[in-house]
Design an enzyme around this catalytic site. Structure first.
Site, PDB file in Angstrom:
ATOM      1  N   GLY A  53       0.738  -1.460  -0.112  1.00 45.79           N
ATOM      2  CA  GLY A  53       0.192  -0.176  -0.378  1.00 45.79           C
ATOM      3  C   GLY A  53       0.512   1.001   0.104  1.00 45.79           C
ATOM      4  N   ASP A  54       2.271   0.850  -0.158  1.00 40.75           N
ATOM      5  CA  ASP A  54       2.702   2.300  -0.316  1.00 40.75           C
ATOM      6  C   ASP A  54       4.209   2.174  -0.869  1.00 40.75           C
ATOM      7  OD1 ASP A  54       4.075   4.929   0.262  1.00 40.75           O
ATOM      8  OD2 ASP A  54       3.133   4.956   2.004  1.00 40.75           O
ATOM      9  N   ASP A  55       5.671   2.586  -0.966  1.00 43.24           N
ATOM     10  CA  ASP A  55       6.272   2.271  -1.875  1.00 43.24           C
ATOM     11  C   ASP A  55       7.109   0.694  -1.576  1.00 43.24           C
ATOM     12  OD1 ASP A  55       6.701   5.241  -2.853  1.00 43.24           O
ATOM     13  OD2 ASP A  55       7.275   5.051  -0.861  1.00 43.24           O
TER      14      ASP A  55
END
Length: 468
Positions: free
Chosen positions: A254-256
């Site tokens: 859900g992020d980098d």
């Protein structure tokens, strides 16, 4: 109480069988299997979590068993080191600390389950290069697997699983009910010679793998999975580390997927420990709302000499993203990216100098970041909404940008203008569609934006085959 006895390794004609080195209160146990694995160091002693009363039923809390095991095995640090084997089962546990000259090995059917009792998680101080927790201004919950001031530590397995059971944490985060920053699945601090390999990480409460203030780190052959809507579930975050190798990883988050960091605003500037000599190769990433590789936003200690190669990103917001802003200070320079294959992107290239998100209001508004020497070559992208969004800082442009041999196929509903560029400078060659005027063509791309030919020291580290 457990009584230590000598650890024996009995070599048989038909293979290798390990006898446990610890006598439990009930009976001696035997690890019935033999196995091989690759590691920076092999160990002379071994034991099973079963020897310390561990119960892999998914319900019994094993925090004490894990810490007892590590503490006991630490006595062998100067005698060839020790390995703790986690056999098949579901092992519920809270946070425990590692030790030096030590290997934690997870069987292919072993699952570490992070405790859901938030009140039982110890709270530690913020990192000195951050000054604050990332979720709140206060401290932070310690990581599930934690170590500091270690030498020669390995966390590996036969693709065993570490499950953070993060949904409870995500809900509390969204409801703003957490008093402290969420824990990571594994954090190794102030350490030298670290290996994290051949494991699956699931549903971390926040970041997954966080080596920080460390050197000579190898992260290899890991899978990281979290819902793409989960908050801040970064995959791997090398942070103020030197000589690091990340390779053969598959990340859905859900992020980098990989976020390179070195401290936040005035705290990172003061601490002054850069991330440098970083190799990233053979990464596959899916992250619809973030980047395959991000440099920043916390980069105030500096980021230099990053080499990324053979990157595949699918349904990911951007390929390589640089995130910084006024007040960050520091630098991002000598970045080399070669061989990206991208499918369904919002932006292929994204650099931004207007990233806000400050630790507090005490940052220096005159602390401007230096962004220069950013090199991309051999990039193929399909179904991209935009080729690039490049936004430097007025009076502090991003310079030395080089792009060569880049082909970007735009989506059917792509933006009318595929490039937006402000306060940047550089050259391009063999780039389609044609870039903005601030990045003029300087040839056909041959010999441009060259990837360094010489190896970094971490490239020369070879793993041993360890047999038990």
């Amino acid at each position: 109480m457990l009584k230590a006895v000598s650890l024996l390794v009995v070599v048989l004609v038909v293979g290798v069988t390990i006898f446990d080195g610890v006598e439990s209160r009930k009976t001696k146990r035997r690890i019935q299997e033999s196995f091989d694995y690759s590691a920076i160091s092999c160990r002379a002693h071994t034991a099973s979590i079963l020897d310390f009363g561990g119960v892999g039923d998914g319900a019994t809390l094993n925090t004490g068993a894990f810490q007892q095991a590590v503490d006991h095995l630490s006595q062998y640090a100067s005698e060839g080191g020790a390995q703790l084997v986690v056999p098949a089962g579901k092992w519920l546990t809270g946070s425990f600390n590692l030790t030096s000259h030590f290997t934690l090995y997870l069987h292919k059917d072993a699952v570490l389950l992070a405790s859901q009792d938030i009140k039982s998680w110890p709270v530690v101080d913020p990192l000195p290069s951050y000054g604050h927790g990332r979720d709140t201004a206060g401290g932070r919950y310690i990581s599930l697997i934690f170590g500091t001031n270690l030498t020669d530590v390995v966390v590996t397995g036969e693709n065993g699983t570490i499950d953070g059971q993060g949904d409870l944490w995500w809900q509390q985060f969204h409801k703003k009910k957490l008093k402290y920053t969420r824990p990571y699945l594994i954090e190794i601090m102030h350490s030298d010679t670290v290996q994290i390999s051949n494991l699956t990480f699931l549903n971390s409460p926040s970041w997954n793998v966080h080596p920080v203030y460390s050197r000579n780190v190898i992260i290899q052959g890991i899978t990281i999975l979290a819902p793409v809507t989960s908050p801040n579930t970064d995959g791997i975050n090398p942070d103020s580390c030197t000589n690091t190798r990340i390779e053969d990883t598959y990340i859905v988050s859900g992020d980098d997927c990989i976020a390179v960091k070195s401290g936040w605003d005035e705290y990172g500037i003061s601490y002054g420990m850069p991330t440098k000599q970083l190799v990233i190769r053979r990464l596959t990433c899916i992250s619809p709302y973030s980047a395959a590789i991000a440099l920043g936003s916390e980069m105030s200690g500096g980021i230099q000499d990053v080499r990324a190669q053979d990157i595949t990103a699918i349904n990911t917001e951007s390929g390589v993203r640089i995130k910084t802003g006024v007040g960050r200070g520091g630098y991002v320079k000598d970045i080399y990216v070669k061989g990206m294959t991208l499918h369904t992107m919002k932006w292929v290239f994204w650099m931004t100098g207007n990233y806000g998100s400050h630790a507090d209001n005490h940052y220096d508004p005159n602390a401007l970041p230096e962004i220069k020497g950013i090199n991309y070559r051999d990039v193929i992208a399909e179904n991209a909404t935009m080729a690039a969004r490049l936004e430097g800082i007025a009076g502090d442009p991003f310079t030395g940008i080089c792009m060569s041999n880049v082909t970007i196929g735009l989506a059917a509903k792509a933006k009318k203008y595929p490039w937006t560029c402000t306060d940047v400078a550089g050259v391009t060659g063999g780039v389609v569609p044609p870039p903005c005027q601030l990045l003029p063509a300087a040839g056909e791309g041959e010999g441009m934006c060259d990837f360094p030919a010489e190896n970094l020291p971490i490239d020369n580290v070879e793993l041993q085959t360890c047999s038990y």
